[in-house]
Design an enzyme around this catalytic site. Structure first.
Site, PDB file in Angstrom:
ATOM      1  N   ARG A 169       0.828  -1.216   0.000  1.00 18.81           N
ATOM      2  CA  ARG A 169       0.000   0.000   0.000  1.00 18.81           C
ATOM      3  C   ARG A 169       0.857   1.260   0.000  1.00 18.81           C
ATOM      4  NH1 ARG A 169      -2.667  -4.349   1.669  1.00 18.81           N
ATOM      5  NH2 ARG A 169      -4.949  -4.376   1.761  1.00 18.81           N
TER       6      ARG A 169
ATOM      7  N   ARG B  60      -6.275 -17.848  -9.748  1.00 22.11           N
ATOM      8  CA  ARG B  60      -7.027 -17.248  -8.632  1.00 22.11           C
ATOM      9  C   ARG B  60      -8.156 -16.334  -9.122  1.00 22.11           C
ATOM     10  NH1 ARG B  60      -2.954 -15.311  -4.108  1.00 22.11           N
ATOM     11  NH2 ARG B  60      -4.928 -15.085  -2.996  1.00 22.11           N
TER      12      ARG B  60
ATOM     13  N   ASP C 213      -4.699 -15.472   7.080  1.00 19.69           N
ATOM     14  CA  ASP C 213      -3.323 -15.851   6.717  1.00 19.69           C
ATOM     15  C   ASP C 213      -2.644 -16.709   7.780  1.00 19.69           C
ATOM     16  OD1 ASP C 213      -3.582 -14.526   4.343  1.00 19.69           O
ATOM     17  OD2 ASP C 213      -2.555 -12.714   5.015  1.00 19.69           O
TER      18      ASP C 213
HETATM   19  C1  S3P Z   1      -4.368  -9.082   2.003  1.00 22.23           C
HETATM   20  C2  S3P Z   1      -5.656  -9.509   2.224  1.00 22.23           C
HETATM   21  C3  S3P Z   1      -6.012 -10.923   2.427  1.00 22.23           C
HETATM   22  C4  S3P Z   1      -4.797 -11.747   2.787  1.00 22.23           C
HETATM   23  C5  S3P Z   1      -3.624 -11.456   1.903  1.00 22.23           C
HETATM   24  C6  S3P Z   1      -3.221 -10.000   2.010  1.00 22.23           C
HETATM   25  C7  S3P Z   1      -4.134  -7.648   1.783  1.00 22.23           C
HETATM   26  O1  S3P Z   1      -6.568 -11.428   1.241  1.00 22.23           O
HETATM   27  O2  S3P Z   1      -5.107 -13.121   2.723  1.00 22.23           O
HETATM   28  O3  S3P Z   1      -2.504 -12.265   2.268  1.00 22.23           O
HETATM   29  O4  S3P Z   1      -2.968  -7.212   1.857  1.00 22.23           O
HETATM   30  O5  S3P Z   1      -5.098  -6.936   1.535  1.00 22.23           O
HETATM   31  P1  S3P Z   1      -8.158 -11.289   0.904  1.00 22.23           P
HETATM   32  O6  S3P Z   1      -8.454  -9.867   0.750  1.00 22.23           O
HETATM   33  O7  S3P Z   1      -8.325 -12.051  -0.370  1.00 22.23           O
HETATM   34  O8  S3P Z   1      -8.861 -11.919   2.057  1.00 22.23           O
END
Ligand code: S3P
Length: 430
Positions: free
Chosen positions: A27, A122, A314
């Protein structure tokens, strides 16, 4: 394709830092790229995923200078990105693809986002749908899979209720919202990690957040910042788990991110009796952080479901691998999302736990792992299926197994925690 051997260990002792938070690093990099001026990021994650984000930004003509964990980015401004000369490669990183898709939907050029063979399996319909509602023009492969061909368009703000709890979807829509006319609101039934909201505020964007809802207005100006990324709690969890299950362990992890949307795993471990203490709490750039002290202790076991599952998505592979060391075992419910991570994590954990002698069972949206009465684990050949978190979770279980465990394709840990095995070696007493 390297193998790594894990032998039985006595304890984990000492202190360490963990890599910078992966979610926050992505980000900060993206927002520095969209800001005015030169920004600086300290403790940028060494993860391959975060290098993919920087490479994609460079592909859009953003100037990036990297010296290890220190990154300087010359902001292009909201409208200063240039059409890429080739497809942008997000590698293994779902966050890179989904967040950048939001940003690219509002450009005045066309771009293609692709990734490795795991990422190309995915689901992307979850971002294509809301972006299309905003007026974006995106072509995906059959089944809503990458590559994504994004033809930048004039977007209009929407109010979007996310059908699945996902910080990536929320962040994608909010980034698109920066380019949209009017305001864009994302409503979630489960509050997912809020790093995007906190970071936008740091870069000077006014964002209205109430519980489960975030609203941004389009056409704003972002100011470059100098920021420091805290350590990644999702990486720290592997070391915390190793300390919990090895007798005599005493471990201190410095400067770990403690954003409340990420700490559900610590709360859950505490309900199982885990002796974890947080010291030195502080907040920088809106992101809470602190030091984590943990020592060995018996764990009762328990079950995770509903919103809790989403909030520790995670950390679930590691929790599953802790199951056989608990009194009652661990059940993970409402976890269908685990099937569409870097690999099908339900299938991968059940398969690998069975290899080490644990009678784990899967069902469509979860798994159960029996507790200690199932007997000790024995070393085995582990196939992480290219997934970093499966490799690390099984390596930790291997420390407390009888005999030797071999982690195949062990380099895959570099996706989030490149020095993982060396850190483990350094802290381990045999
Ligand atoms: C993340 C959000 C999660 C997480 C990923 C990182 C992020 O995924 O599993 O490792 O940085 O926004 P999802 O938004 O698909 O749940």
């Amino acid at each position: 394709m390297s193998d790594r051997k894990i032998g039985a260990a006595r304890s984990l002792r000492g202190q360490t830092n963990v890599p910078g938070d992966k979610s926050i690093s992505h980000r900060y990099a993206i927002l520095e790229a969209l800001a005015e001026g030169e920004g600086e990021i300290e403790n940028y994650s060494p993860a391959a995923d975060c290098a993919s984000t920087l490479a994609c930004l460079e592909g859009l003509s953003v100037r990036v200078k990297r010296d290890g964990r220190h990154v300087r980015i010359q902001g292009a401004g909201l409208h200063g990105l240039r059409a890429p000369g080739a497809p942008l490669d997000a590698g293994n990183s779902g966050t890179t693809m989904r967040l950048l898709a939001g940003m690219l939907a509002g450009q005045s050029f066309e771009s293609v986002l692709t990734g490795d063979s795991s990422l190309r399996r995915r689901p992307m319909r979850r971002i294509v749908d809301p972006l299309t509602k905003m007026g974006a023009s995106i072509q995906a492969e059959e089944g809503g899979l990458p590559p994504l061909r994004i033809c930048g368009s004039q977007l209009a703000g929407i109010r979007y209720e996310t059908p699945i709890p996902s910080a990536q979807v929320k962040s994608c829509v909010l980034l698109a919202g920066l380019y949209a006319s009017g305001s864009t609101t994302v409503v979630e039934s489960v509050a997912t990690r809020d790093h995007t909201e906190r970071a936008l505020e740091e870069f000077g964007v006014r964002i209205a957040c109430t519980s489960g809802m975030a609203t941004v207005a389009g056409g704003v100006r972002l100011e470059a910042r100098s920021l420091e990324v805290p350590g990644d709690l999702s990486s720290a969890v592997f070391l915390i788990a190793a300390a919990l299950l090895l007798p005599g362990s005493e471990l201190r992890l410095n400067n770990v991110g403690l954003n409340p949307t990420r700490t559900a795993v610590l709360d859950f471990l505490a309900t199982m009796g885990a002796p974890i203490r947080i010291t030195g709490r502080r907040t920088l750039a809106g992101e809470p952080r602190g030091d984590i002290e943990v020592h060995h202790g018996p764990l009762t076991g328990g079950s995770v479901s509903g919103a809790e599952t989403a909030r520790m998505i995670d950390e679930l592979p590691m929790l599953a691998a802790l199951g056989p060391f608990t009194e009652r075992g661990i059940a993970i419910l409402d976890a269908r999302e685990l099937r569409v991570k870097e690999t099908d994590r339900i299938a991968a954990m059940v398969d690998n736990l069975r290899r080490v002698g644990v009678d784990a069972e899967s069902f469509p949206d979860g798994l159960t792992v029996p507790g200690r009465s199932g007997g000790p684990l024995h070393g085995a050949e582990i196939d992480p299926r290219g997934d970093h978190r499966i490799a690390m979770a099984m390596a930790v279980a291997g420390l407390a197994a009888e005999g030797e465990t071999t982690i195949h394709d062990a380099d895959c840990v570099g996706v989030s925690f490149p020095g993982f095995f060396d850190t483990l070696d350094r802290l381990t007493e045999r």
